[in-house]
Design an enzyme around this catalytic site. Sequence first.
Site, PDB file in Angstrom:
ATOM      1  N   ASP A  61       0.887  -1.157   0.000  1.00 48.85           N
ATOM      2  CA  ASP A  61       0.000   0.000   0.000  1.00 48.85           C
ATOM      3  C   ASP A  61       0.919   1.199   0.000  1.00 48.85           C
ATOM      4  OD1 ASP A  61      -2.738   0.928  -0.035  1.00 48.85           O
ATOM      5  OD2 ASP A  61      -2.302   1.842   1.895  1.00 48.85           O
ATOM      6  N   SER A  62       0.625   2.143  -0.843  1.00 46.28           N
ATOM      7  CA  SER A  62       1.554   3.255  -1.011  1.00 46.28           C
ATOM      8  C   SER A  62       0.797   4.532  -1.321  1.00 46.28           C
ATOM      9  CB  SER A  62       2.552   2.944  -2.136  1.00 46.28           C
ATOM     10  OG  SER A  62       1.862   2.635  -3.337  1.00 46.28           O
ATOM     11  N   LYS A  82      14.952   3.929 -11.220  1.00 45.82           N
ATOM     12  CA  LYS A  82      13.764   4.014 -10.384  1.00 45.82           C
ATOM     13  C   LYS A  82      13.755   2.904  -9.342  1.00 45.82           C
ATOM     14  CE  LYS A  82       8.729   3.978 -10.365  1.00 45.82           C
ATOM     15  NZ  LYS A  82       7.466   3.905 -11.134  1.00 45.82           N
ATOM     16  N   HIS A 103      10.503   4.287  -3.425  1.00 46.85           N
ATOM     17  CA  HIS A 103       9.913   3.787  -2.184  1.00 46.85           C
ATOM     18  C   HIS A 103       9.574   2.307  -2.284  1.00 46.85           C
ATOM     19  CE1 HIS A 103       6.813   4.832  -4.996  1.00 46.85           C
ATOM     20  NE2 HIS A 103       5.810   4.499  -4.216  1.00 46.85           N
ATOM     21  N   ARG A 104       8.972   1.931  -3.415  1.00 45.18           N
ATOM     22  CA  ARG A 104       8.585   0.528  -3.581  1.00 45.18           C
ATOM     23  C   ARG A 104       9.813  -0.367  -3.730  1.00 45.18           C
ATOM     24  NH1 ARG A 104       5.121   1.484  -7.079  1.00 45.18           N
ATOM     25  NH2 ARG A 104       3.409   1.704  -5.608  1.00 45.18           N
TER      26      ARG A 104
END
Length: 201
Positions: free
Chosen positions: A73-74, A179, A184-185
């Site tokens: 979840d982001s 990337k 974050h992911r």
Amino acid sequence: MEKRQRLLLATNNPGKVREFRRLLARSGFEVVTPADLGITIEPEETGTTYGENAALKAQAFADAGRCLALADDSGIEVDALGGRPGMYSARFGGPGLDDAARTALLISELHGVPDPKRTARYRAVVALAWPAGREPMLFEGVQEGTIGHEPRGGQGFGYDPVFLVDGVRAQAEISDDEKDLISHRGKAVRAAAEWLASHCP
């Protein structure tokens, strides 16, 4: 040949599937999607934190697929908007908007906000869940950046066209490799993969 353990990607988002597949390519697991297993569920995100929502999704897919599942979840947290849209990034502006419309809405809400105050961050929490039983494991990743004034680039998805990674380039303008390294992911999935490598060899 020894059969690899299955890891189900607990998402129906094609952008996330592409990123997860890249990030887990060397994990040693057999990475599968809900479509691969004929799973069509859409778990309701009723949690009050990223972690709760990630765990809810991971557990629902783990139970449906009867195997280890990974969900995230982001969201994007914009300081000038008091941290919004945050957990509601995918639903920002209502259910009828697509990525481009949500990005346009975000830009409009920041109209007149000067560059030094356009700070923001992407935050992701990845959950690993097992069918029937043990508590899901959570891993967090954060990526700092700023919000640009117009969309740029054709890579990525979501808010990537306006999320500036170095004050100049949008996340949608950088390569997949870069990337994956800074996102974050990417950070959260790597932490989960490292845990799996040491606990589920």
